[in-house]
Design a protein around this motif. Structure first.
Motif, short mmCIF file in Angstrom:
data_model
loop_
_atom_site.label_atom_id
_atom_site.label_comp_id
_atom_site.label_asym_id
_atom_site.label_seq_id
_atom_site.Cartn_x
_atom_site.Cartn_y
_atom_site.Cartn_z
N ARG A 115 0.82 -1.21 0.00
CA ARG A 115 0.00 0.00 0.00
C ARG A 115 0.86 1.26 0.00
O ARG A 115 0.54 2.26 -0.68
CB ARG A 115 -0.92 0.02 1.23
CG ARG A 115 -2.07 -0.97 1.16
CD ARG A 115 -3.05 -0.73 2.32
NE ARG A 115 -4.02 -1.79 2.40
CZ ARG A 115 -5.10 -1.89 1.64
NH1 ARG A 115 -5.33 -0.95 0.73
NH2 ARG A 115 -5.95 -2.89 1.77
N GLU A 116 1.94 1.24 0.76
CA GLU A 116 2.84 2.39 0.80
C GLU A 116 3.43 2.66 -0.59
O GLU A 116 3.48 3.82 -1.05
CB GLU A 116 3.96 2.14 1.81
CG GLU A 116 4.98 3.27 1.89
CD GLU A 116 6.10 2.96 2.87
OE1 GLU A 116 7.22 3.47 2.65
OE2 GLU A 116 5.86 2.21 3.84
N ILE A 117 3.86 1.61 -1.25
CA ILE A 117 4.44 1.77 -2.59
C ILE A 117 3.38 2.25 -3.57
O ILE A 117 3.65 3.14 -4.41
CB ILE A 117 5.05 0.42 -3.07
CG1 ILE A 117 6.21 0.02 -2.17
CG2 ILE A 117 5.50 0.53 -4.52
CD1 ILE A 117 6.73 -1.38 -2.43
N TRP A 118 2.19 1.71 -3.47
CA TRP A 118 1.10 2.12 -4.37
C TRP A 118 0.74 3.59 -4.14
O TRP A 118 0.58 4.35 -5.10
CB TRP A 118 -0.11 1.21 -4.15
CG TRP A 118 -1.29 1.56 -5.02
CD1 TRP A 118 -2.52 1.96 -4.62
CD2 TRP A 118 -1.34 1.51 -6.46
NE1 TRP A 118 -3.34 2.17 -5.70
CE2 TRP A 118 -2.64 1.91 -6.84
CE3 TRP A 118 -0.42 1.19 -7.44
CZ2 TRP A 118 -3.04 1.99 -8.18
CZ3 TRP A 118 -0.81 1.27 -8.78
CH2 TRP A 118 -2.10 1.66 -9.13
N GLU A 119 0.63 4.00 -2.91
CA GLU A 119 0.30 5.39 -2.63
C GLU A 119 1.38 6.34 -3.12
O GLU A 119 1.09 7.42 -3.64
CB GLU A 119 0.07 5.59 -1.12
CG GLU A 119 -1.20 4.95 -0.60
CD GLU A 119 -2.45 5.52 -1.23
OE1 GLU A 119 -2.46 6.74 -1.53
OE2 GLU A 119 -3.41 4.76 -1.45
N SER A 120 2.64 5.93 -2.98
CA SER A 120 3.73 6.78 -3.47
C SER A 120 3.66 6.92 -4.99
O SER A 120 3.98 7.98 -5.54
CB SER A 120 5.09 6.22 -3.04
OG SER A 120 5.43 5.04 -3.76
N ALA A 121 3.23 5.86 -5.67
CA ALA A 121 3.09 5.93 -7.13
C ALA A 121 1.94 6.85 -7.52
O ALA A 121 2.06 7.65 -8.46
CB ALA A 121 2.86 4.53 -7.68
N LEU A 122 0.83 6.77 -6.80
CA LEU A 122 -0.32 7.62 -7.10
C LEU A 122 0.00 9.10 -6.89
O LEU A 122 -0.51 9.97 -7.60
CB LEU A 122 -1.52 7.23 -6.23
CG LEU A 122 -2.15 5.86 -6.48
CD1 LEU A 122 -3.32 5.65 -5.52
CD2 LEU A 122 -2.62 5.71 -7.91
N GLU A 123 0.86 9.37 -5.92
CA GLU A 123 1.18 10.76 -5.58
C GLU A 123 2.30 11.33 -6.44
O GLU A 123 2.54 12.55 -6.42
CB GLU A 123 1.58 10.84 -4.11
CG GLU A 123 0.42 10.54 -3.16
CD GLU A 123 0.88 10.36 -1.72
OE1 GLU A 123 2.10 10.53 -1.47
OE2 GLU A 123 0.04 10.03 -0.87
N TYR A 143 12.38 -0.90 -3.71
CA TYR A 143 11.78 0.26 -3.04
C TYR A 143 12.44 0.49 -1.69
O TYR A 143 12.77 1.64 -1.33
CB TYR A 143 10.28 0.03 -2.86
CG TYR A 143 9.58 1.13 -2.11
CD1 TYR A 143 9.21 2.31 -2.74
CD2 TYR A 143 9.27 0.98 -0.75
CE1 TYR A 143 8.56 3.33 -2.05
CE2 TYR A 143 8.62 1.98 -0.06
CZ TYR A 143 8.27 3.15 -0.70
OH TYR A 143 7.62 4.14 -0.01
N ALA A 144 12.66 -0.58 -0.95
CA ALA A 144 13.24 -0.46 0.38
C ALA A 144 14.67 0.05 0.35
O ALA A 144 15.12 0.75 1.26
CB ALA A 144 13.17 -1.80 1.11
N SER A 145 15.40 -0.27 -0.72
CA SER A 145 16.81 0.11 -0.78
C SER A 145 17.03 1.44 -1.50
O SER A 145 18.13 1.99 -1.46
CB SER A 145 17.62 -0.97 -1.51
OG SER A 145 17.19 -1.08 -2.86
N GLY A 146 16.00 1.96 -2.15
CA GLY A 146 16.15 3.18 -2.95
C GLY A 146 16.12 4.43 -2.10
O GLY A 146 15.66 4.44 -0.96
#
Length: 284
Positions: free
Chosen positions: A153-161, A271-274
């Protein structure tokens, strides 16, 4: 098509039934009205693309009209040899990634004027990721307990934003293993432009997580000069499609579910390492 020989192809192109026609051609027959929307588009644009791109693409030779009980327009193309890409078939993952990025860079450089914007003809590829929010949310609900839903969900929300700078360019729309052909382990052709169009090209970045290695992914990003926002949107494209696949196949197709789990692992670990500071400069 009297006095011709057709046979079922070993190549699957989403939405089309594909057959060999003689030794050097193929016939593509859309399987539904939505897929038939791409026929005129491909006949208009692919001949113009061919001389501008560094790798062979399908160029239509003739267009058939509906008739004899078949309701859609259809196409004849020259057959492009090669085998579909897969991780084990790629000889040099970094070279493959750079070659693919070079192809996409060339496609993006073509004048987008008059090109087709996102719509039904390509399932809104090149448009906002919010089109797929319902699919993503349903998949997340189905996968609760099977994957790290909080991180997804965190990754998805970051993509939407992640905002797009509204600079339109051409995109392929379905850069996937089956549409990338290899010869001797090297990228040799790119096929199936049915979802191509003009808009946000971030949809073409999903391959960075679905096929490329970590080293290849970085080389791919650097060659395309992808900025942080576009990279986040590309990650979002990879995420929603993988979540949907995992949800559909859970408990049914273990092999495909295992593939989806592997891709989610790539997305999560990258995502975690970026970090924004490590991202190359590039457009949004």
């Amino acid at each position: 098509m009297a006095n011709t020989t057709t046979s079922t192809s070993d190549r699957t192109e989403e939405g089309d039934r594909t057959f060999h026609l003689g030794a050097g051609m193929l016939v593509r027959l859309p399987s539904a009205s939505e897929y038939a929307l791409a026929v005129d588009k491909e006949h208009r644009w692919l001949p113009a693309f061919a001389s501008r791109l560094p790798l062979p693409i399908p160029v239509p030779l003739a267009k058939g009209e509906p008739g004899a009980g078949y309701p859609y327009p259809w196409s004849i193309y020259r057959w492009l040899g090669g085998e579909p890409a897969s991780a084990e078939r790629i000889a040099d993952p970094v070279r493959f990634a750079v070659d693919l990025a070079g192809f996409l860079a060339a496609l993006r450089s073509i004048d987008p004027a008059d090109g087709p914007r996102p719509g039904k003809h390509n399932w809104f590829r090149g448009g906002t990721l919010r089109t797929y929010d319902g699919v993503a949310q349903n998949a997340l609900a189905d996968l609760d307990g099977h994957v790290d839903v909080g991180l997804a969900r965190e990754i998805w929300e970051s993509a939407l934003e992640a905002r797009w700078d509204d600079v339109e360019s051409w995109f392929h729309g379905d850069v996937a293993e089956g549409n990338l052909l290899l010869k001797d382990g090297k990228l040799a052709a790119v096929i199936d432009f049915g979802t191509c169009g003009v808009g946000d090209p971030a949809c073409d970045l999903a391959i960075a997580w679905t096929l490329l290695t970590a080293e290849g992914r970085q080389a791919f990003r650097e060659r395309l000069s992808v900025g942080e926002a576009a990279w986040a949107r590309g990650r979002g494209w990879a995420l929603w499609k993988t979540l949907a696949t995992f949800s559909y196949t859970l408990g049914d197709d273990e092999e495909e579910a295992a593939g989806a789990r592997r891709v989610l692992g790539e997305i999560f670990s990258e995502y975690a390492s970026g970090s924004p500071s490590a991202a190359p400069r590039g457009t949004g």
